[in-house]
Design a protein around this motif. Sequence first.
Motif, PDB file in Angstrom:
ATOM      1  N   ASP A 236       5.513  11.878  14.328  1.00 51.98           N
ATOM      2  CA  ASP A 236       4.389  12.189  15.216  1.00 51.98           C
ATOM      3  C   ASP A 236       3.067  12.181  14.451  1.00 51.98           C
ATOM      4  O   ASP A 236       2.055  11.658  14.934  1.00 51.98           O
ATOM      5  CB  ASP A 236       4.589  13.552  15.870  1.00 51.98           C
ATOM      6  N   ALA A 237       3.080  12.769  13.257  1.00 51.57           N
ATOM      7  CA  ALA A 237       1.853  12.852  12.464  1.00 51.57           C
ATOM      8  C   ALA A 237       1.351  11.467  12.072  1.00 51.57           C
ATOM      9  O   ALA A 237       0.147  11.275  11.852  1.00 51.57           O
ATOM     10  CB  ALA A 237       2.089  13.699  11.215  1.00 51.57           C
ATOM     11  N   LEU A 238       2.267  10.518  11.990  1.00 54.92           N
ATOM     12  CA  LEU A 238       1.907   9.141  11.637  1.00 54.92           C
ATOM     13  C   LEU A 238       1.750   8.258  12.876  1.00 54.92           C
ATOM     14  O   LEU A 238       1.578   7.043  12.753  1.00 54.92           O
ATOM     15  CB  LEU A 238       2.971   8.541  10.716  1.00 54.92           C
ATOM     16  N   SER A 239       1.811   8.865  14.056  1.00 61.30           N
ATOM     17  CA  SER A 239       1.701   8.135  15.335  1.00 61.30           C
ATOM     18  C   SER A 239       2.772   7.066  15.476  1.00 61.30           C
ATOM     19  O   SER A 239       2.529   5.967  15.980  1.00 61.30           O
ATOM     20  CB  SER A 239       0.299   7.508  15.470  1.00 61.30           C
TER      21      SER A 239
ATOM     22  N   MET B 114       0.841  -1.187   0.000  1.00 61.81           N
ATOM     23  CA  MET B 114       0.000   0.000   0.000  1.00 61.81           C
ATOM     24  C   MET B 114       0.883   1.246   0.000  1.00 61.81           C
ATOM     25  O   MET B 114       1.823   1.358   0.770  1.00 61.81           O
ATOM     26  CB  MET B 114      -0.912   0.007   1.228  1.00 61.81           C
ATOM     27  N   VAL B 115       0.605   2.184  -0.889  1.00 62.88           N
ATOM     28  CA  VAL B 115       1.351   3.433  -0.977  1.00 62.88           C
ATOM     29  C   VAL B 115       0.378   4.589  -0.823  1.00 62.88           C
ATOM     30  O   VAL B 115      -0.656   4.631  -1.489  1.00 62.88           O
ATOM     31  CB  VAL B 115       2.091   3.549  -2.331  1.00 62.88           C
ATOM     32  N   THR B 116       0.708   5.525   0.040  1.00 63.27           N
ATOM     33  CA  THR B 116      -0.156   6.684   0.216  1.00 63.27           C
ATOM     34  C   THR B 116       0.696   7.942   0.264  1.00 63.27           C
ATOM     35  O   THR B 116       1.792   7.946   0.811  1.00 63.27           O
ATOM     36  CB  THR B 116      -0.972   6.585   1.517  1.00 63.27           C
ATOM     37  N   GLU B 117       0.204   9.031  -0.322  1.00 61.36           N
ATOM     38  CA  GLU B 117       0.857  10.337  -0.255  1.00 61.36           C
ATOM     39  C   GLU B 117      -0.163  11.340   0.243  1.00 61.36           C
ATOM     40  O   GLU B 117      -1.303  11.358  -0.218  1.00 61.36           O
ATOM     41  CB  GLU B 117       1.370  10.765  -1.624  1.00 61.36           C
ATOM     42  N   THR B 118       0.259  12.160   1.210  1.00 59.22           N
ATOM     43  CA  THR B 118      -0.676  13.128   1.775  1.00 59.22           C
ATOM     44  C   THR B 118       0.072  14.339   2.309  1.00 59.22           C
ATOM     45  O   THR B 118       1.274  14.277   2.573  1.00 59.22           O
ATOM     46  CB  THR B 118      -1.501  12.476   2.912  1.00 59.22           C
ATOM     47  N   MET B 119      -0.642  15.445   2.461  1.00 63.99           N
ATOM     48  CA  MET B 119      -0.103  16.632   3.106  1.00 63.99           C
ATOM     49  C   MET B 119      -0.415  16.557   4.592  1.00 63.99           C
ATOM     50  O   MET B 119      -1.552  16.269   4.982  1.00 63.99           O
ATOM     51  CB  MET B 119      -0.709  17.893   2.498  1.00 63.99           C
ATOM     52  N   MET B 120       0.588  16.821   5.420  1.00 61.25           N
ATOM     53  CA  MET B 120       0.412  16.717   6.861  1.00 61.25           C
ATOM     54  C   MET B 120       0.866  17.989   7.553  1.00 61.25           C
ATOM     55  O   MET B 120       1.926  18.540   7.215  1.00 61.25           O
ATOM     56  CB  MET B 120       1.208  15.527   7.417  1.00 61.25           C
ATOM     57  N   PRO B 121       0.087  18.487   8.525  1.00 57.99           N
ATOM     58  CA  PRO B 121       0.540  19.642   9.313  1.00 57.99           C
ATOM     59  C   PRO B 121       1.654  19.218  10.259  1.00 57.99           C
ATOM     60  O   PRO B 121       1.479  18.297  11.063  1.00 57.99           O
ATOM     61  CB  PRO B 121      -0.723  20.062  10.071  1.00 57.99           C
ATOM     62  N   VAL B 122       2.808  19.881  10.136  1.00 54.86           N
ATOM     63  CA  VAL B 122       3.971  19.548  10.962  1.00 54.86           C
ATOM     64  C   VAL B 122       4.662  20.853  11.365  1.00 54.86           C
ATOM     65  O   VAL B 122       5.069  21.633  10.494  1.00 54.86           O
ATOM     66  CB  VAL B 122       4.965  18.653  10.195  1.00 54.86           C
ATOM     67  N   ASN B 123       4.776  21.105  12.650  1.00 59.41           N
ATOM     68  CA  ASN B 123       5.525  22.265  13.140  1.00 59.41           C
ATOM     69  C   ASN B 123       5.081  23.582  12.509  1.00 59.41           C
ATOM     70  O   ASN B 123       5.901  24.439  12.161  1.00 59.41           O
ATOM     71  CB  ASN B 123       7.031  22.056  12.916  1.00 59.41           C
TER      72      ASN B 123
END
Length: 287
Positions: free
Chosen positions: A90-93, A1-10
């Motif tokens: 952190d965003a990916l737990s 499984m491949v996923t690409e996403t925008m994540m809020p970081v800092n």
Amino acid sequence: MVTETMMPVNGIELCVETFGEPGDPALLLIAGAASSMDWWDDEFCRRLAAGGRFVIRYDHRDTGRSTSFPAGDPPYSDVDLAHDALGVLDALSVHRAHLVGLSIGGMLAQRIAVDRPHRVLSLTLMSTSTSPPAFELSFPADDAGASDSEDKPTDWTDRRSAIDGLVSSARRLGGPFTADILQLRRLAQRVVDRTHDMTASQTNHYICAEGPPVRDRLHGITAPTLILHGTLDPFFTPPHAEALCAEIPGARLVWLEGVGHEFPPAAVWAQVIDEIMGQAGRRTQPA
């Protein structure tokens, strides 16, 4: 499984892509300066994931689809770049991960290992040096980004010139196993087309502020450490790898014959993947 996403970081947004199953041990790929995640080859990432790893790659700030800042005025330091890597986890737990850092990415991994050792399962440091480098850097001719066909600096605002500049740099820093020019052009096109501002991308990482040096703390690293270094690296020449190995207790140095200063070329994938997977299976040394 491949996923690409925008994540809020800092306080910014980073583009993150994962390969494999989230339940597998995490392996974070940290690219070099001015390098988007595209330079970690798709198939290379898939093969790591096939070995039972949750592989994570991301665009640094000022690269790819991640947040971009004005060229020449980056409001961040290398400490922030290291915190971005932790922010992705952190965003990916993900609490702990195997870190694989290349060039400046290797220096960011060193900073994480000394500042946040509880987050690091193992270290793989590729084509890198101590931070700051133990020796003077070697700058191959024309390293300002002149193309092969034109004896002039790269215009990063022009798509064709930017593509030529990336290809020229990859060829200049690589070795006999570097991808051919057509493959490099396809990759460079992808990088340029995904990047908000190529001028910022190719400028800001090199002029951002530097945080406190960590070289005098490398002796405290307890994570199992592997150093992979090309025998033909013209930027961080072999003595850099030897000095880094001497600084980190128990570090292993493995030479990549015929490899320059570059992301792993396909010819050495089997060796590199075997070493990374083996390293990721080693136990952390007792504190």
